[in-house]
Design a protein around this motif. Structure first.
Motif, short mmCIF file in Angstrom:
data_model
loop_
_atom_site.label_atom_id
_atom_site.label_comp_id
_atom_site.label_asym_id
_atom_site.label_seq_id
_atom_site.Cartn_x
_atom_site.Cartn_y
_atom_site.Cartn_z
N GLN A 168 6.77 12.13 2.23
CA GLN A 168 6.59 12.91 3.54
C GLN A 168 6.59 11.68 4.82
OE1 GLN A 168 2.90 14.26 2.50
NE2 GLN A 168 3.36 16.31 2.86
N MET A 169 6.05 10.61 4.56
CA MET A 169 6.09 9.47 5.47
C MET A 169 7.75 8.91 5.85
SD MET A 169 2.75 6.72 5.14
CE MET A 169 3.09 6.83 3.14
N ASP A 170 8.32 9.12 4.80
CA ASP A 170 9.70 8.58 5.03
C ASP A 170 10.48 9.56 5.88
OD1 ASP A 170 9.54 6.15 3.53
OD2 ASP A 170 10.16 6.93 1.72
N TRP A 171 10.19 10.94 5.54
CA TRP A 171 10.93 12.23 6.07
C TRP A 171 10.36 11.93 7.72
CZ3 TRP A 171 8.66 16.84 8.31
CH2 TRP A 171 9.63 17.65 8.56
N TYR A 172 9.09 11.84 7.98
CA TYR A 172 8.52 11.86 9.38
C TYR A 172 9.23 10.55 10.10
CZ TYR A 172 4.90 15.07 8.53
OH TYR A 172 4.07 16.27 8.54
N TRP A 173 9.45 9.30 9.69
CA TRP A 173 10.00 8.47 10.19
C TRP A 173 11.58 8.82 10.59
CZ3 TRP A 173 8.11 4.86 12.96
CH2 TRP A 173 6.90 4.05 12.68
N ALA A 174 12.16 9.31 9.64
CA ALA A 174 13.79 9.57 9.69
C ALA A 174 13.90 10.61 10.74
CB ALA A 174 14.19 10.27 8.38
N GLY A 206 -0.55 11.53 -4.43
CA GLY A 206 -1.81 12.00 -5.04
C GLY A 206 -2.71 11.99 -3.64
N TYR A 207 -2.13 11.62 -2.51
CA TYR A 207 -3.22 11.45 -1.32
C TYR A 207 -2.83 12.76 -0.39
CZ TYR A 207 -5.02 7.57 -3.65
OH TYR A 207 -5.82 6.61 -4.60
N PHE A 208 -3.30 12.60 0.80
CA PHE A 208 -3.12 13.80 1.71
C PHE A 208 -1.36 13.66 2.36
CE2 PHE A 208 -2.70 14.87 6.15
CZ PHE A 208 -2.68 16.36 6.24
N LEU A 209 -1.25 12.35 2.54
CA LEU A 209 0.03 12.08 3.13
C LEU A 209 0.87 11.36 1.93
CD1 LEU A 209 1.97 12.36 5.55
CD2 LEU A 209 0.88 10.03 6.18
N THR A 210 2.09 11.46 1.57
CA THR A 210 2.74 10.76 0.45
C THR A 210 3.67 10.04 1.19
OG1 THR A 210 4.56 12.70 0.23
CG2 THR A 210 2.41 13.14 -0.95
N ARG A 211 4.54 9.28 0.30
CA ARG A 211 5.41 8.23 0.62
C ARG A 211 6.62 9.06 1.12
NH1 ARG A 211 8.06 3.31 -2.76
NH2 ARG A 211 9.80 3.30 -1.58
N SER A 263 0.86 -1.27 -0.02
CA SER A 263 -0.15 -0.13 0.01
C SER A 263 0.94 1.13 0.07
CB SER A 263 -1.04 -0.03 1.17
OG SER A 263 -0.10 -0.05 2.46
N LYS A 264 2.14 1.16 0.44
CA LYS A 264 2.88 2.34 0.62
C LYS A 264 3.11 2.64 -0.80
CE LYS A 264 6.71 4.27 2.99
NZ LYS A 264 7.76 4.27 3.92
N ARG A 265 3.53 1.92 -1.70
CA ARG A 265 3.78 2.06 -3.08
C ARG A 265 2.67 2.42 -3.74
NH1 ARG A 265 7.14 -2.50 -1.54
NH2 ARG A 265 5.41 -3.95 -2.53
N LEU A 266 1.59 1.95 -3.70
CA LEU A 266 0.34 1.92 -4.48
C LEU A 266 -0.04 3.36 -4.24
CD1 LEU A 266 -1.76 0.59 -6.11
CD2 LEU A 266 -2.95 -0.01 -4.20
#
Length: 200
Positions: free
Chosen positions: A184-190, A177-182, A170-173
């Motif tokens: 952004q998620m990678d940046w938050y975790w890092a 195009g949605y509120f939270l992008t991949r 789902s992270k790739r799919l």
């Protein structure tokens, strides 16, 4: 700071207060980072003591605060017919992991220990959170259980970020195009883990 400003703007453009008025007051609790803010929401017609929900806001452990999730906490108090204690925890990058997790555990314990003053039932305190806040709620439930401390009576985890050690399809799919992008998620975790282990 740019990400924090952007969240405040986006929340203000889409959120709305509940129709029912909710009484609220500011609190200060003593946590690992010193004196920290919280907010107590009480819907009308609630018995004392009442069940309670300790709420942790989302925002990737980097953004979000009591204001960004104010209306959400008001609606939760009304729809759940519970007192809600919203917690302001320390954010990365100023305070990387495990600061937020330590704050979550300490905040829950503080609520249970101050149940009488908060007018809540210490045996009926749940935890909840969205996204990063869902992660913190889940973490504190495990930590309190393993330490033999008072544990939450229930968890409400709203799209929690619970596993950064693997990458699901789902992270790739839904990467863009949605509120939270991949990205952004990678940046938050890092930012939150600051180069540390993502399996802790």
């Amino acid at each position: 700071e740019e990400a924090r400003r952007a969240l405040r703007v986006s929340v203000a453009s889409v959120d709305a207060p509940p129709r029912t008025q909710v009484h609220w007051r500011e609190l200060w609790w003593s946590g690992p980072g010193g004196s920290q803010r919280a907010r107590l929401y009480t819907p009308p017609g609630l018995d004392t003591p009442s069940p309670a929900v300790v709420y942790f806001h989302g925002g990737g452990w980097v953004v979000g605060d009591l204001e960004s999730h104010d209306f959400l906490c008001r609606r939760l108090a009304v729809s759940g017919h519970v007192r809600v204690v919203a917690i302001d925890y320390r954010l990365a990058p100023e305070h990387p992991f495990p600061a937020a997790a330590e704050d979550a555990v300490a905040a829950f314990r503080w609520c249970v220990e101050h149940a009488r003053e908060l007018e809540i039932d210490p045996a009926c305190v749940a935890v909840a959170g969205d996204s990063a806040g869902g992660n913190l709620a889940a973490v504190l439930a495990q930590v309190t259980r393993d330490a033999g401390l008072a544990t939450p009576c229930a968890q409400l985890l709203v799209y929690p970020g619970c596993d950064a050690s693997v990458e699901r399809p789902s992270k790739r799919l839904f990467a863009d195009g949605y509120f939270l992008t991949r990205s952004q998620m990678d940046w938050y975790w890092a930012t939150y883990t600051a180069g540390g282990s993502r399996t802790d």
